[in-house]
Design a protein around this motif. Structure first.
Motif, PDB file in Angstrom:
ATOM      1  N   LYS A 112       5.378  -2.920 -11.154  1.00 49.71           N
ATOM      2  CA  LYS A 112       6.687  -2.864 -10.485  1.00 49.71           C
ATOM      3  C   LYS A 112       6.834  -4.063  -9.547  1.00 49.71           C
ATOM      4  N   ARG A 131       0.852   0.955 -12.264  1.00 49.39           N
ATOM      5  CA  ARG A 131       2.323   1.026 -12.246  1.00 49.39           C
ATOM      6  C   ARG A 131       2.898   0.323 -11.028  1.00 49.39           C
ATOM      7  N   LEU A 132       2.247   0.473  -9.896  1.00 50.89           N
ATOM      8  CA  LEU A 132       2.692  -0.193  -8.661  1.00 50.89           C
ATOM      9  C   LEU A 132       2.628  -1.711  -8.821  1.00 50.89           C
ATOM     10  N   MET A 149       4.821   6.704  -8.407  1.00 51.50           N
ATOM     11  CA  MET A 149       4.121   5.624  -9.124  1.00 51.50           C
ATOM     12  C   MET A 149       2.712   6.066  -9.527  1.00 51.50           C
TER      13      MET A 149
END
Length: 168
Positions: A105, A101-102, A93
């Motif tokens: 998600k 990005r984490l 990530m």
């Protein structure tokens, strides 16, 4: 209230991981134990006796980038007291360069908490309705701040409180 305790990046430090778990239990009831990778071999050794010592706690883990040949998954989604949580090691990530990005998600899965490791830097941040939690490392492998564990408590009304617990 349910208490989740997360550890990460033990990198062979079996005794330090075991001491961190003992510290977590000395600080109060633990409902969920979570290991965030890079040390799954020692996690498996330590966690084999946990069901006998502490039968109320669920144990979960994800694989890190150094967990070659270990059994497990790259990420998990779970729920505690009605609050959805996401966990991964974070290397894929890109958590060393940012948490965007984490967070996305986690948001994709309606998770309110996202646990990660990999950076060895203990920190808690909040943004876009997601609390990101990194327990750092149970040992100071990169000469950065080490941390015993990270704790997330979820009240019955779904209120979330997170904190980092340093070594004494």
């Amino acid at each position: 209230m349910k208490r989740i305790v997360a550890f990460s990046d033990s990198h062979g430090a079996y005794q330090q991981l075991e001491k961190a778990i003992e510290k977590a239990y000395a600080d109060g009831r633990v409902d969920e134990l979570l290991f965030l990778g890079d040390g799954v071999r020692e996690w498996e050794q330590v966690s084999t006796h946990l069901p006998y010592q502490y039968p109320q706690a669920a144990t979960r883990h994800v694989l890190g980038n150094n967990d070659y040949g270990c059994m497990g998954v790259n990420d998990i989604l779970f729920e505690v007291n009605g609050v959805r949580m996401y966990a991964c090691h974070g290397h894929w990530m890109g958590v060393k360069t940012g948490l965007t990005r984490l967070m996305y998600k986690a948001m994709q899965h309606d998770a309110k908490v996202a646990f990660y490791g990999h950076t060895h830097v203990a920190q808690i941040e909040e943004g876009n309705g997601v609390i990101t939690v990194c327990p750092g490392s149970v040992r100071d492998t990169y000469r950065r701040t080490s941390c015993a564990y990270a704790e997330v408590c979820v009240e019955d009304n779904r209120q979330i409180k997170a904190r980092l617990v340093p070594w004494d």
